[in-house]
Design a protein around this motif. Structure first.
Motif, PDB file in Angstrom:
ATOM      1  N   PHE A  25       0.797  -1.232   0.000  1.00  0.00           N
ATOM      2  CA  PHE A  25       0.000   0.000   0.000  1.00  0.00           C
ATOM      3  C   PHE A  25       0.827   1.278   0.000  1.00  0.00           C
ATOM      4  O   PHE A  25       0.268   2.364  -0.102  1.00  0.00           O
ATOM      5  CB  PHE A  25      -0.962   0.009   1.194  1.00  0.00           C
ATOM      6  N   TYR A  29       2.086   3.297   5.346  1.00  0.00           N
ATOM      7  CA  TYR A  29       0.625   3.213   5.234  1.00  0.00           C
ATOM      8  C   TYR A  29      -0.003   2.782   6.564  1.00  0.00           C
ATOM      9  O   TYR A  29       0.560   1.976   7.296  1.00  0.00           O
ATOM     10  CB  TYR A  29       0.239   2.212   4.134  1.00  0.00           C
ATOM     11  N   LEU A  31      -3.587   1.233   8.239  1.00  0.00           N
ATOM     12  CA  LEU A  31      -4.850   0.564   7.938  1.00  0.00           C
ATOM     13  C   LEU A  31      -6.037   1.412   8.377  1.00  0.00           C
ATOM     14  O   LEU A  31      -5.983   2.083   9.408  1.00  0.00           O
ATOM     15  CB  LEU A  31      -4.907  -0.795   8.638  1.00  0.00           C
ATOM     16  N   CYS A  45     -10.552  -4.340   8.215  1.00  0.00           N
ATOM     17  CA  CYS A  45     -10.066  -3.129   7.548  1.00  0.00           C
ATOM     18  C   CYS A  45     -10.793  -2.909   6.232  1.00  0.00           C
ATOM     19  O   CYS A  45     -11.335  -3.840   5.634  1.00  0.00           O
ATOM     20  CB  CYS A  45      -8.566  -3.255   7.273  1.00  0.00           C
ATOM     21  N   GLU A  46     -10.776  -1.679   5.781  1.00  0.00           N
ATOM     22  CA  GLU A  46     -11.322  -1.354   4.456  1.00  0.00           C
ATOM     23  C   GLU A  46     -10.487  -2.008   3.359  1.00  0.00           C
ATOM     24  O   GLU A  46     -11.009  -2.384   2.317  1.00  0.00           O
ATOM     25  CB  GLU A  46     -11.354   0.160   4.253  1.00  0.00           C
ATOM     26  N   GLU A  47      -9.203  -2.161   3.610  1.00  0.00           N
ATOM     27  CA  GLU A  47      -8.269  -2.634   2.594  1.00  0.00           C
ATOM     28  C   GLU A  47      -8.404  -4.132   2.333  1.00  0.00           C
ATOM     29  O   GLU A  47      -8.685  -4.916   3.242  1.00  0.00           O
ATOM     30  CB  GLU A  47      -6.823  -2.333   3.012  1.00  0.00           C
ATOM     31  N   GLY A 105      -1.212  -5.797  -3.961  1.00  0.00           N
ATOM     32  CA  GLY A 105      -1.974  -4.658  -3.457  1.00  0.00           C
ATOM     33  C   GLY A 105      -1.996  -3.547  -4.481  1.00  0.00           C
ATOM     34  O   GLY A 105      -1.429  -3.690  -5.576  1.00  0.00           O
TER      35      GLY A 105
END
Length: 189
Positions: A25, A29, A31, A45-47, A105
């Motif tokens: 990311f 970065y 999260l 997490c959104e990721e 990613g």
């Protein structure tokens, strides 16, 4: 209700190290929390990332936070077939001599050299719960599931920490096999 505790079904997910998070990311970065999970301090997490194995890819694998010391990817037996990895049922955190794969990613990719596991069924509980159930950390117990597809899970690992909330975790395949739903009460026998 004596000897009863809630159960939760765990879908595939990944815990990333900060080093791997940076590769996937971007440097430094952080999260972004989507929602809290049942265990205190843990969150979805959104990721998401893509997992690429020798035979296939699973897109959109949810990351769970916070970051950990080592990256660990928890999958089902069916996922292992799809990806083409030969993994074992392991206690969470026991990742030595396990397979790895490639993670992709939005900002890069990384090759895990280990850390792909099918997580062993387990129970989280705090020390008060442990006294109530008369168990010690790392005990292996049996859990009875009621219902039309009821069964008894054997070799269920007990994990005790004052940072844990009482809950049994099984993967989605195990939960579906006996028709259990998130939050249902099961019996420690």
């Amino acid at each position: 209700m004596k000897n009863k505790l809630p159960i939760a079904l765990s879908n595939r997910h990944i815990h990333l190290s900060q080093e791997d998070l940076d590769k996937l990311f971007g440097e430094g970065y952080t999260l972004k929390k989507l929602k809290d999970l049942s265990q205190p301090g843990q969150y979805a997490c959104e990721e998401k990332v893509d997992a690429v194995g020798p035979k296939g890819t699973i897109k959109g694998v949810r990351i769970l936070g916070p970051v950990r010391a080592e990256t660990q990817f928890e999958i089902s037996v069916s996922d292992a077939f799809k990806l083409g990895v030969k993994t074992e049922i392991r206690d969470s955190g026991d990742i030595d001599n396990t397979p790895g794969l490639k993670l992709v990613g939005p900002e890069g990719e990384t090759a895990m050299n280990k850390g792909v596991i099918v997580a062993a069924r387990h129970i989280h509980m705090n020390t008060e719960d442990a006294k109530k159930f008369d168990v010690k950390d790392k005990d292996r117990v049996k859990i009875k599931i009621e219902g039309p597809r009821g069964l008894t899970f054997e070799e269920v690992l007990v994990r005790i920490s004052d940072s844990y909330a009482l809950e049994m975790h099984v993967d989605v395949e195990e939960g579906n096999a006996c028709g259990v739903k998130n939050g249902e009460l099961v019996e420690l026998i």
